[in-house]
Each structure stands twice: as C-alpha cells, then as structure tokens.
Design a protein around this motif. Sequence first.
Motif, short mmCIF file in Angstrom:
data_model
loop_
_atom_site.label_atom_id
_atom_site.label_comp_id
_atom_site.label_asym_id
_atom_site.label_seq_id
_atom_site.Cartn_x
_atom_site.Cartn_y
_atom_site.Cartn_z
N ASP A 96 0.77 -1.25 0.00
CA ASP A 96 0.00 0.00 0.00
C ASP A 96 0.80 1.31 0.00
N ASP A 152 -3.23 -2.95 -0.77
CA ASP A 152 -2.12 -3.76 -0.27
C ASP A 152 -1.62 -4.74 -1.33
N SER A 164 1.34 -7.46 6.38
CA SER A 164 0.08 -6.87 6.84
C SER A 164 -0.94 -6.83 5.72
N LYS A 179 -6.51 -9.52 10.69
CA LYS A 179 -6.53 -8.08 10.44
C LYS A 179 -7.88 -7.73 9.84
N TYR A 200 -8.23 2.58 11.00
CA TYR A 200 -6.92 2.84 10.38
C TYR A 200 -6.84 4.23 9.74
N PHE A 228 -3.76 6.57 10.22
CA PHE A 228 -2.56 5.95 9.66
C PHE A 228 -2.49 6.20 8.15
N ARG A 229 -3.63 6.00 7.49
CA ARG A 229 -3.64 6.18 6.02
C ARG A 229 -3.41 7.64 5.65
N LYS A 251 -11.02 -2.30 1.44
CA LYS A 251 -10.12 -3.45 1.58
C LYS A 251 -10.87 -4.71 2.03
N GLN A 301 -9.07 -7.85 3.82
CA GLN A 301 -9.11 -7.75 5.28
C GLN A 301 -10.43 -8.35 5.79
N LYS A 340 -5.60 -7.21 14.96
CA LYS A 340 -5.59 -5.76 14.68
C LYS A 340 -6.95 -5.34 14.17
N TYR A 351 -2.41 -4.98 18.00
CA TYR A 351 -2.05 -3.66 17.48
C TYR A 351 -3.10 -2.65 17.92
N VAL A 358 -4.29 0.49 17.21
CA VAL A 358 -4.03 1.19 15.95
C VAL A 358 -4.24 2.70 16.05
N SER A 359 -3.96 3.37 14.92
CA SER A 359 -3.97 4.83 14.89
C SER A 359 -5.29 5.43 15.38
N TYR A 409 1.33 3.29 19.73
CA TYR A 409 1.94 4.62 19.59
C TYR A 409 2.18 5.24 20.97
N1 LIG Z 1 -0.83 -2.62 5.23
C1 LIG Z 1 -1.01 -1.39 5.71
C2 LIG Z 1 -1.17 -1.16 7.17
N2 LIG Z 1 -0.28 -1.56 8.12
C3 LIG Z 1 -0.72 -1.06 9.35
C4 LIG Z 1 -1.90 -0.35 9.12
C5 LIG Z 1 -2.74 0.39 10.12
C6 LIG Z 1 -2.10 0.77 11.41
C7 LIG Z 1 -2.80 1.82 12.18
O1 LIG Z 1 -3.93 2.25 11.86
O2 LIG Z 1 -2.22 2.26 13.18
C8 LIG Z 1 -2.20 -0.43 7.77
C9 LIG Z 1 -3.36 0.27 7.16
C10 LIG Z 1 -4.29 -0.48 6.32
O3 LIG Z 1 -4.36 -1.71 6.32
O4 LIG Z 1 -5.01 0.20 5.59
#
Ligand SMILES: NCc1[nH]cc(CCC(=O)O)c1CC(=O)O
Length: 419
Positions: free
Chosen positions: A207, A215, A252, A282, A288, A291-292, A304, A308, A335, A358, A360-361, A400
């Motif tokens: 990605d 991805d 991932s 995942k 997410y 993060f994106r 996704k 996913q 995650k 995880y 995540v963000s 984080y």
């Molecule tokens: N392969 C991408 C990936 N690796 C980790 C995250 C998200 C991590 C986060 O949100 O902290 C993502 C985003 C996604 O799958 O779109």
Amino acid sequence: MGTRFCIASPALPAARSIAVASSVSPLAAKPSQFDEFEGLRKKTFLHDGAVASRQFVAQTSGIKMQAGHASVVSGPSSARGSSYALAMRRRPRRNRKGAAMRGMYRETTVGPENFILPLFIHDGDDNQPISAMPGCFRLSREGLLKEVEGAYSEGIRAVVLFPKVPDNLKTSDGAECFNPDGIVPRTVRMLKEKFPELLVITDIALDPYNSDGHDGIVDKTNGKIINDETVEQLCKQALCHAAAGADIVSPSDMMDGRIGAIRDALDGAGYTDVSILSYCAKYASAYYGPFRTALDSDPRFGDKTTYQMDPANVREALIEAELDLEEGADMIMVKPGLPYLDVIKTLRENSPLPIAAYQVSGEYAMIKAAVANGWLDERKVVMESLIALRRAGADFILTYFARPASRWIAEDREAARKY
Ligand SMILES: NCc1[nH]cc(CCC(=O)O)c1CC(=O)O
C-alpha cells in the motif's frame, strides 16, 4: 452456631421490602427461622470452607438476597460502633485492602519489554506532525535516530517502520517496495548499525508504494486485487528487508498463502533466522483512518474488504491462525486491539504462537482527542487499555503510546519500591 445469629434490630428500609425479611419480626425471630437461615447459609455462599465458583454464587444470588436481612448479626462489630454487620465468610474486598496485597496477586502486568513502537519515516529533513495523531510525526533521518535513542533508553527494544513514499515512486505493481536503496532498507541498515540489539521490524505490504493505495496489485479490468502476483512482490520485499538486516518481517497485506511463500523465499536465500510476524486477524477497520492519512495510503477506489476480515466474524480468525501456523509464522497479530479483545482471547486459547495486539492509529486518536478535551485522564486510560490487551491474551502490543507508557511504568515501579 445458630444461637450466634439474631436479627438485628433496625431493619433497613431496603431489607424490609425483601419477602423473607419483611415477614420476620426483628427481635422475635423464631428458632425455626434461624434453622432455615442456617440451612441456607450452609447450602449457599456462606457454607464452611466455601469454594464458591462464580456459577455457584450466581445460582444462589436470589437466596443471598433473601438471606441478606437475616444474616445481619448483633453486637458492636464495627469500629464506628454500629451494630450492623453481615455474617459473611467470603469478603472479596479483603484481598484488595492495600497496595501490597493487590500487588501480590496481580494477574496481568505490562512493561516496555512488551511494546513495539510503530514509527513513520520519510525522506525529508523535517519531522512532520500527523494531524490526527498528536505527538506522532513523519520522522526525518535525524528525527528517527533521536526517537529511537529515547525509546531505547526507556527500555523499548522493538520498532516497526512505516514509510511515506512520494507519489513519483508509486506504481501499480509497487516495485519500489523491493528497491535495495529504498527508504526502508536504508533505514534498517542505519538502525541495525547504531542499535544492534534493537529488533527492527518491517511491514510487508504494497500500500505505501502502490499507486492504487491497495495492499495488493489491482487488476485494472475488474478492480480485483490479484492474490498470487501480489505474493510474488511481497516475497521480493521480504528478501530486500532481510538483506538490509531486518530481524522480523511483518506481512500486513492479508493475501492468501503469503506466509508460506515468504518463509520459503527467506529460507531459500539463507535467511532462516529472520522471523515472520503475521497480521493474522486483520480486520477491514475504520480505525486505520489516521494511519492512512499519515502515509497518504488511502485506497484510491473501493475498500479493503476483499482481503481484510469482516468485523462481524471471529471463526475466520481461527482459519487464518491455523494457516499461519502451518505456513511457518513465528508470531501472529490481531488488529485493531481494544475493539477485538474477544478475537485475541479466542486465538490465545487456540494457538500456541505468541500473539501481538495492534492498538491502531484510530484508537490512539480517540484517546488523544478525549484527553485534549479534558474528558479522560491520559495516563490512566492508556495504562488500562494496555493492561486490557494483555489480559485478553496479547503477549506484546504495537502501540503509539509505547514511550509515554514505558515512562509511566518506570515511575510506578520506582514508586512501588518506596511506599
Ligand atoms: N498494510 C497497511 C497497514 N499496516 C498497518 C496499518 C494500520 C495501522 C494503524 O492504523 O495504526 C495499515 C493500514 C491499512 O491496512 O489500511
């Protein structure tokens, strides 16, 4: 024993409304009623040497309510001189009566040794703030070194790298992901040189390098994500990161068969010591988002959900875990984290592999936003969320919050030596 019990004089208003109790004259309870109570007491939660299972207490809680009034005993029994006291042999609060007591049997702990710090990197000279992730930056080379040095001094021994790749390097096949001079291999080499003991983990997925933001490679005729061709790219990416010195590669992408293919590719090239941390369960998650934004890696079309997992499902996670084990994953990941505690627990009960969670963000952003508004206590809520992930069964956590949490834990451990 029966004679020890008499009904306390001032019946509580609440107790009066309880059927059994209200029928009992406070001072004139008949022996038969004591006998009845003794019977209940023996049969239920008060019985001698009780090993009251939760189920048992739940089953008898109706009786407990009825007996509640009758179990009030006479005589000055509290320091305050009140005569109100319940005849209970089991008082769970005894085990919580002080910090020393609570510390002695605490079931779950968390420390810097359980953390992996995710780091965003880019090829620029400045540290760029990430809007929805206050305190996180796309780090320059210098910024990264400083960050890792700080984290290392706080006890953190693992980092995972996420690159922001400029648009002009993005293609539909994501080939930049295995450029030996790309930002990730360069950074891995630098970190391993300066911090030989640090576990350097790299993300395996297309990605950040893919002009479609997916991805995997997109079939332009129908918009589908092509599984097997993508896996071929992922193997090249894993080899490139292993050659640079990565300790762990972490796919991932959620393509089928990638763990086995990557294991074979690594072994075939002599990288038998490079570990695989598989993003096993995942989910296609809205968490997410930040993060994106940080990596400018939003899918350019669609979502996704064909690779996913559906947030509604847990059984699929068992299939993924079974395949990962068979295909040679060393560790597996769930995650996001907090909304998926049940998935962590299910995998903990069904897989022998170490499990990562995880946080995540989006989970980070939610806490930060509430804290910024003065609605939550950051330290307490972060520590509670990390303990919850560990309690559910996570061995380690990508978070984080790894640095502030490590500092708070060090403070707590220091304070625990002094009280
Ligand atoms: N392969 C991408 C990936 N690796 C980790 C995250 C998200 C991590 C986060 O949100 O902290 C993502 C985003 C996604 O799958 O779109």
